[in-house]
Design a protein around this motif. Sequence first.
Motif, short mmCIF file in Angstrom:
data_model
loop_
_atom_site.label_atom_id
_atom_site.label_comp_id
_atom_site.label_asym_id
_atom_site.label_seq_id
_atom_site.Cartn_x
_atom_site.Cartn_y
_atom_site.Cartn_z
N LEU A 131 -5.04 -14.42 -6.89
CA LEU A 131 -4.50 -15.54 -7.53
C LEU A 131 -3.65 -16.55 -7.17
CD1 LEU A 131 -5.68 -17.58 -9.54
CD2 LEU A 131 -4.95 -16.48 -11.43
N LEU A 132 -2.30 -14.94 -7.06
CA LEU A 132 -1.08 -15.65 -6.63
C LEU A 132 -0.91 -15.29 -5.64
CD1 LEU A 132 0.59 -14.08 -10.20
CD2 LEU A 132 -0.10 -16.39 -9.95
N GLY A 133 -1.18 -14.74 -4.34
CA GLY A 133 -0.77 -14.72 -3.45
C GLY A 133 -0.34 -13.07 -3.11
N LEU A 134 -0.49 -12.89 -3.33
CA LEU A 134 0.09 -10.74 -4.00
C LEU A 134 -0.03 -10.40 -2.41
CD1 LEU A 134 1.39 -11.05 -7.76
CD2 LEU A 134 1.95 -12.00 -6.18
N GLU A 135 -1.40 -10.52 -2.26
CA GLU A 135 -1.86 -9.03 -1.39
C GLU A 135 -1.05 -8.62 -0.39
OE1 GLU A 135 -5.66 -11.37 -1.28
OE2 GLU A 135 -6.79 -9.63 -2.17
N PRO A 136 0.21 -9.41 0.50
CA PRO A 136 0.33 -8.98 1.44
C PRO A 136 1.92 -8.42 1.29
CG PRO A 136 -0.13 -11.92 1.77
CD PRO A 136 -0.40 -11.40 -0.04
N ALA A 154 6.62 -12.01 -11.09
CA ALA A 154 6.58 -11.61 -12.31
C ALA A 154 5.46 -12.23 -12.94
CB ALA A 154 8.38 -11.87 -12.67
N LEU A 155 5.24 -13.70 -12.36
CA LEU A 155 3.96 -14.09 -13.32
C LEU A 155 2.58 -13.14 -13.75
CD1 LEU A 155 3.60 -17.44 -11.21
CD2 LEU A 155 4.14 -17.08 -14.45
N GLY A 156 2.66 -12.21 -12.38
CA GLY A 156 1.04 -11.41 -11.74
C GLY A 156 1.65 -10.33 -13.43
N ARG A 157 3.16 -9.83 -12.91
CA ARG A 157 3.11 -8.35 -14.02
C ARG A 157 2.95 -9.07 -15.40
NH1 ARG A 157 8.91 -6.24 -13.85
NH2 ARG A 157 9.77 -7.98 -14.94
#
Length: 385
Positions: A131-136, A154-157
């Motif tokens: 959702l937040l493009g954090l995978e890489p 920070a949003l993901g956390r």
Amino acid sequence: MFSIRARKHRDGFVLDVAIQVGAPGVVALFGRSGCGKTTLANIIAGLLPADEVHIEIDGVPLDANGKSLRAEHRRIGYVFQDARLFPHLDVMGNLRYGEKRAKRFVPHLHDLRMNPPPAASRITLDMVAPLLGLEPLLSRRVNQLSGGERQRVALGRALLSGPRLLLLDEPLASLDAARREEVLPYLEKLRDELAIPMIYVSHQFEEVLRLATHVVLMDRGKVLSQGTLDDLSLHPELRAIVGSDAVGAVLHGTVTAVDGGTGLATVRIGDNSLRINLRDAKVGAAVRVQLLARDIILATSRPENLSVRNLMTGTVSRVVADDADTDLVYVDIGGAHVLSRVTRAASIALDLRVGLPIWVLVKSVSIRGHAFFEAPPSASRTPLS
């Protein structure tokens, strides 16, 4: 959904606000720097005690009858101006910390007989990362991230902590324009794809325009006005804050057609339609459009042979003095209003008055449009109540 009443004396400043919001979405606290937005946000989060306070979110009292939940028990995901990530952890470690916080909430809430299902079972890392493009980024250290990437982490956390409310205090303020444009689409995805209430603190009107479903205008510790952005866009209080160049109407419409060759979408607004550039528009999508008063041209007879392709019809509903040399003209276009700034000389020459039929011209390139996702009744969204 929100009921917030707070009063706080602090260093010669008095915060005295009452906010009532009945629908889910993004509530923007908007106003100049120093108006009390962050003070209010810290009171909502339980980080700052108030002299008088009553706060309920979805019927759950956080502060009531002299009793207050501690900050760690409020289930509020707080994202600050700076990301405040743990530098000794990589991205995965920071996200896992959010999951650990979610697990701590549940026993306390059960003690209060609220009995929600465990938040961690409803939103997971597998949902948040794409959702937040954090995978890489999962294996990167904090010092290897850009400012925009840090805010996304920070949003993901915050999401993984299982919040009933996401509180964002000017999360883009420390970013340059390019990084802000990087993060804003992710905030739009959070609004459109997760049914999680958000309070968004900002003094940047462009952010409010793109994100907010309800706006609270603040000045000197007071609420000047509150309501939908459509309504408040025409209020003098907002004009005083955003400045004359940003004065205009915010309208809601629906995409009725898309031209694949030109990229122009036809948007139905009131009794009229506009053709605007709208990225990835789909027929049936809800669209918010801003028409700046400085970009609106008025004509008292139908214009012909112009390069301007957007022509709407309406009726003058109000004419007010803007300053010594200009007037603001309100035009009812059938179920909506637009605003035009004209010189006083032009206003007199055209005999602009209430009830006058009028043609409204606006260039496609000057229209700012933002699409909103609206799920049909049967559609499923991720609840986080």
